[in-house]
Design a protein around this motif. Structure first.
Motif, PDB file in Angstrom:
ATOM      1  N   GLN A  37       0.833  -1.206   0.000  1.00 31.02           N
ATOM      2  CA  GLN A  37       0.000   0.000   0.000  1.00 31.02           C
ATOM      3  C   GLN A  37       0.863   1.251   0.000  1.00 31.02           C
ATOM      4  OE1 GLN A  37      -3.391  -0.033  -0.312  1.00 31.02           O
ATOM      5  NE2 GLN A  37      -3.151   2.153  -0.591  1.00 31.02           N
ATOM      6  N   THR A  38       1.971   1.216   0.736  1.00 31.38           N
ATOM      7  CA  THR A  38       2.905   2.353   0.781  1.00 31.38           C
ATOM      8  C   THR A  38       3.500   2.615  -0.595  1.00 31.38           C
ATOM      9  OG1 THR A  38       3.436   1.938   3.100  1.00 31.38           O
ATOM     10  CG2 THR A  38       5.038   3.214   1.839  1.00 31.38           C
ATOM     11  N   LEU A  39       3.857   1.559  -1.309  1.00 29.63           N
ATOM     12  CA  LEU A  39       4.374   1.713  -2.673  1.00 29.63           C
ATOM     13  C   LEU A  39       3.339   2.386  -3.566  1.00 29.63           C
ATOM     14  CD1 LEU A  39       6.140  -1.727  -3.272  1.00 29.63           C
ATOM     15  CD2 LEU A  39       7.255   0.515  -3.253  1.00 29.63           C
ATOM     16  N   ALA A  40       2.078   1.977  -3.410  1.00 29.92           N
ATOM     17  CA  ALA A  40       0.998   2.526  -4.241  1.00 29.92           C
ATOM     18  C   ALA A  40       0.793   4.011  -4.002  1.00 29.92           C
ATOM     19  CB  ALA A  40      -0.301   1.767  -3.972  1.00 29.92           C
ATOM     20  N   GLN A  41       1.139   4.483  -2.794  1.00 28.38           N
ATOM     21  CA  GLN A  41       0.904   5.885  -2.434  1.00 28.38           C
ATOM     22  C   GLN A  41       2.049   6.815  -2.826  1.00 28.38           C
ATOM     23  OE1 GLN A  41       0.221   5.331   1.743  1.00 28.38           O
ATOM     24  NE2 GLN A  41      -1.933   4.734   1.469  1.00 28.38           N
ATOM     25  N   GLN A  42       3.122   6.252  -3.365  1.00 28.15           N
ATOM     26  CA  GLN A  42       4.275   7.074  -3.769  1.00 28.15           C
ATOM     27  C   GLN A  42       4.032   7.709  -5.137  1.00 28.15           C
ATOM     28  OE1 GLN A  42       6.598   7.420  -1.344  1.00 28.15           O
ATOM     29  NE2 GLN A  42       5.171   6.052  -0.303  1.00 28.15           N
ATOM     30  N   PRO A  43       4.846   8.729  -5.497  1.00 26.25           N
ATOM     31  CA  PRO A  43       4.793   9.217  -6.881  1.00 26.25           C
ATOM     32  C   PRO A  43       5.051   8.032  -7.827  1.00 26.25           C
ATOM     33  CG  PRO A  43       6.143  10.669  -5.521  1.00 26.25           C
ATOM     34  CD  PRO A  43       5.807   9.490  -4.673  1.00 26.25           C
ATOM     35  N   TYR A  44       4.308   7.986  -8.917  1.00 22.00           N
ATOM     36  CA  TYR A  44       4.371   6.836  -9.844  1.00 22.00           C
ATOM     37  C   TYR A  44       4.000   5.534  -9.117  1.00 22.00           C
ATOM     38  CZ  TYR A  44       7.040  10.271 -12.513  1.00 22.00           C
ATOM     39  OH  TYR A  44       7.435  11.411 -13.146  1.00 22.00           O
ATOM     40  N   GLY A  45       3.134   5.659  -8.101  1.00 24.79           N
ATOM     41  CA  GLY A  45       2.739   4.526  -7.280  1.00 24.79           C
ATOM     42  C   GLY A  45       2.260   3.307  -8.052  1.00 24.79           C
ATOM     43  N   PRO A  46       1.329   3.481  -9.017  1.00 26.46           N
ATOM     44  CA  PRO A  46       0.868   2.306  -9.760  1.00 26.46           C
ATOM     45  C   PRO A  46       2.007   1.572 -10.476  1.00 26.46           C
ATOM     46  CG  PRO A  46      -0.633   4.136 -10.100  1.00 26.46           C
ATOM     47  CD  PRO A  46       0.550   4.681  -9.351  1.00 26.46           C
ATOM     48  N   TRP A  47       2.978   2.336 -10.991  1.00 23.14           N
ATOM     49  CA  TRP A  47       4.120   1.707 -11.662  1.00 23.14           C
ATOM     50  C   TRP A  47       4.975   0.934 -10.657  1.00 23.14           C
ATOM     51  CZ3 TRP A  47       4.731   1.166 -16.742  1.00 23.14           C
ATOM     52  CH2 TRP A  47       3.999   2.012 -17.583  1.00 23.14           C
ATOM     53  N   LEU A  48       5.265   1.590  -9.508  1.00 21.16           N
ATOM     54  CA  LEU A  48       6.064   0.919  -8.478  1.00 21.16           C
ATOM     55  C   LEU A  48       5.365  -0.341  -7.979  1.00 21.16           C
ATOM     56  CD1 LEU A  48       7.241   3.979  -6.323  1.00 21.16           C
ATOM     57  CD2 LEU A  48       8.674   2.538  -7.779  1.00 21.16           C
ATOM     58  N   LEU A  49       4.067  -0.198  -7.691  1.00 21.77           N
ATOM     59  CA  LEU A  49       3.301  -1.339  -7.211  1.00 21.77           C
ATOM     60  C   LEU A  49       3.251  -2.438  -8.266  1.00 21.77           C
ATOM     61  CD1 LEU A  49       1.559  -2.617  -5.016  1.00 21.77           C
ATOM     62  CD2 LEU A  49      -0.437  -1.477  -6.019  1.00 21.77           C
ATOM     63  N   GLY A  50       3.088  -2.039  -9.527  1.00 18.65           N
ATOM     64  CA  GLY A  50       3.033  -3.020 -10.617  1.00 18.65           C
ATOM     65  C   GLY A  50       4.325  -3.801 -10.748  1.00 18.65           C
ATOM     66  N   ILE A  51       5.463  -3.095 -10.660  1.00 22.37           N
ATOM     67  CA  ILE A  51       6.769  -3.762 -10.793  1.00 22.37           C
ATOM     68  C   ILE A  51       6.999  -4.742  -9.645  1.00 22.37           C
ATOM     69  CG2 ILE A  51       9.271  -3.389 -10.716  1.00 22.37           C
ATOM     70  CD1 ILE A  51       8.682  -0.680 -12.196  1.00 22.37           C
ATOM     71  N   VAL A  52       6.726  -4.285  -8.412  1.00 23.69           N
ATOM     72  CA  VAL A  52       6.939  -5.160  -7.252  1.00 23.69           C
ATOM     73  C   VAL A  52       5.942  -6.322  -7.263  1.00 23.69           C
ATOM     74  CG1 VAL A  52       6.899  -5.287  -4.727  1.00 23.69           C
ATOM     75  CG2 VAL A  52       8.010  -3.362  -5.854  1.00 23.69           C
ATOM     76  N   SER A  53       4.713  -6.056  -7.720  1.00 18.50           N
ATOM     77  CA  SER A  53       3.705  -7.122  -7.823  1.00 18.50           C
ATOM     78  C   SER A  53       4.171  -8.213  -8.790  1.00 18.50           C
ATOM     79  CB  SER A  53       2.367  -6.559  -8.302  1.00 18.50           C
ATOM     80  OG  SER A  53       1.905  -5.578  -7.423  1.00 18.50           O
ATOM     81  N   LEU A  54       4.676  -7.786  -9.943  1.00 13.84           N
ATOM     82  CA  LEU A  54       5.228  -8.755 -10.898  1.00 13.84           C
ATOM     83  C   LEU A  54       6.392  -9.513 -10.270  1.00 13.84           C
ATOM     84  CD1 LEU A  54       5.183  -6.675 -14.214  1.00 13.84           C
ATOM     85  CD2 LEU A  54       3.863  -8.757 -13.757  1.00 13.84           C
ATOM     86  N   GLY A  55       7.170  -8.787  -9.450  1.00 18.26           N
ATOM     87  CA  GLY A  55       8.285  -9.419  -8.755  1.00 18.26           C
ATOM     88  C   GLY A  55       7.821 -10.489  -7.777  1.00 18.26           C
ATOM     89  N   LEU A  56       6.719 -10.219  -7.063  1.00 20.87           N
ATOM     90  CA  LEU A  56       6.192 -11.218  -6.122  1.00 20.87           C
ATOM     91  C   LEU A  56       5.652 -12.442  -6.861  1.00 20.87           C
ATOM     92  CD1 LEU A  56       4.404  -8.945  -3.481  1.00 20.87           C
ATOM     93  CD2 LEU A  56       6.641 -10.045  -3.312  1.00 20.87           C
ATOM     94  N   ILE A  57       5.040 -12.201  -8.028  1.00 17.16           N
ATOM     95  CA  ILE A  57       4.612 -13.333  -8.861  1.00 17.16           C
ATOM     96  C   ILE A  57       5.846 -14.123  -9.306  1.00 17.16           C
ATOM     97  CG2 ILE A  57       3.525 -13.988 -11.048  1.00 17.16           C
ATOM     98  CD1 ILE A  57       1.727 -11.465 -10.705  1.00 17.16           C
ATOM     99  N   ALA A  58       6.897 -13.387  -9.693  1.00 24.08           N
ATOM    100  CA  ALA A  58       8.153 -14.042 -10.094  1.00 24.08           C
ATOM    101  C   ALA A  58       8.752 -14.830  -8.932  1.00 24.08           C
ATOM    102  CB  ALA A  58       9.158 -12.997 -10.590  1.00 24.08           C
ATOM    103  N   TYR A  59       8.616 -14.302  -7.706  1.00 24.23           N
ATOM    104  CA  TYR A  59       9.111 -15.037  -6.539  1.00 24.23           C
ATOM    105  C   TYR A  59       8.312 -16.327  -6.353  1.00 24.23           C
ATOM    106  CZ  TYR A  59      10.902 -16.112  -1.922  1.00 24.23           C
ATOM    107  OH  TYR A  59      11.510 -16.748  -0.866  1.00 24.23           O
ATOM    108  N   GLY A  60       7.014 -16.261  -6.618  1.00 22.30           N
ATOM    109  CA  GLY A  60       6.194 -17.465  -6.589  1.00 22.30           C
ATOM    110  C   GLY A  60       6.688 -18.495  -7.590  1.00 22.30           C
ATOM    111  N   VAL A  61       7.052 -18.015  -8.785  1.00 18.28           N
ATOM    112  CA  VAL A  61       7.614 -18.906  -9.810  1.00 18.28           C
ATOM    113  C   VAL A  61       8.946 -19.493  -9.312  1.00 18.28           C
ATOM    114  CG1 VAL A  61       8.574 -19.009 -12.150  1.00 18.28           C
ATOM    115  CG2 VAL A  61       6.486 -17.695 -11.721  1.00 18.28           C
ATOM    116  N   TYR A  62       9.759 -18.647  -8.664  1.00 24.18           N
ATOM    117  CA  TYR A  62      11.045 -19.107  -8.120  1.00 24.18           C
ATOM    118  C   TYR A  62      10.843 -20.247  -7.119  1.00 24.18           C
ATOM    119  CZ  TYR A  62      15.266 -18.954  -5.178  1.00 24.18           C
ATOM    120  OH  TYR A  62      16.381 -19.284  -4.457  1.00 24.18           O
TER     121      TYR A  62
END
Length: 271
Positions: A233-258
């Motif tokens: 939620q903190t990432l989402a509230q930053q400038p460019y929040g949706p982009w930051l949240l999107g990148i980290v979200s993809l990263g968490l999915i990638a961690y699931g793949v890992y």
């Protein structure tokens, strides 16, 4: 008997451990997927591992799926305690080895709690608790003598774990633990890129959670503490929040793949 279980592949404990990695991967992937939906504005939400379990149980056959995940998480917990107590990786009894083994044990206790939540939800006794478990235990520790120091120390340790994740992501450590020789060069490159991206994203989340705890300690305010959901939620509230949240979200999915890659290719047993 125990030694035989640890050092010979394809034992029940190793199969249970691999199943555990898959279960852990599913939980992270669900958290990442929900956060990604929130980032792109198509529903979804920033949630914790417990929140991911609550989402799973709502799906068709959700209780059965959650029961399987619970079994897997129990397998993961058992393997973590085996790593901590029996030391199959030969980490040793020096300061570094002991620290690593204590880390395995702490990880085991954390996922034991998550497994218990999964069992309760699968049995229909979990409920939808609105309490923030991170803030609850932070408040309890802060109320103790030296509580502020302890919470601050835990926060610093979690940040250091975050940096260790970055080190793992950009060193050869991940590759050493995986036996992916049967894959082609291109497949290996893709697998390693996804794994490194996932571990780095988890490092970002760890650093944010650790910072929350340090804030809670310095301000003597447990409401400053937060877990995975608050970090997203903190990432989402930053400038460019949706982009930051999107990148980290993809990263968490990638961690699931890992985690799934670890389940398939990890060299769990040692000689």
């Amino acid at each position: 008997m125990t030694q035989q279980l640890i050092h010979h592949p394809s034992t029940w404990i190793e199969r249970l451990a691999r199943f555990g990695y898959i279960s852990k991967g599913i939980v992270y992937a669900v958290v990442g997927f929900l956060a990604l939906q929130a980032a792109v504005g198509s529903g979804g939400k920033t949630t914790s591992s417990q929140g991911a379990l609550q989402e799973i149980v709502k799906q068709p056959f959700g209780q059965i799926l959650l029961a399987l995940i619970a079994i897997g998480l129990i397998g993961y917990v058992i393997w973590r305690f085996v790593e901590a107590i029996k030391d199959p990786e030969n980490n040793g009894t020096d300061a570094k080895g002991i620290a690593k083994r204590i880390g395995y044990a702490i990880n085991g206790f954390i996922y034991a709690g998550l497994a218990l939540t999964a069992i309760k939800l699968a049995l229909g006794t979990g409920g939808n608790s609105n309490s923030n478990s991170t803030q609850d235990w932070t408040a309890r520790i802060l109320s103790q003598p030296f509580g502020q120091w302890l919470i601050g120390t835990i926060g610093a340790l979690i940040i250091s774990l975050g940096f260790y994740q970055f080190y793992q992501a950009f060193s050869k450590q991940i590759r050493k633990k995986l036996n992916i020789t049967e894959l082609s060069n291109t497949e290996r490159k893709w697998v390693m890129t996804i794994c490194r991206f996932g571990v780095a994203a988890r490092g970002v989340v760890f650093c944010i959670i650790g910072w929350f705890l340090i804030q809670a300690a310095t301000q003597y305010d447990p409401t400053q503490a937060g877990g995975l959901d608050q970090a997203l939620q903190t990432l989402a509230q930053q400038p460019y929040g949706p982009w930051l949240l999107g990148i980290v979200s993809l990263g968490l999915i990638a961690y699931g793949v890992y985690m799934v890659v670890q389940a398939r290719y990890s060299q769990l047993a040692t000689n």
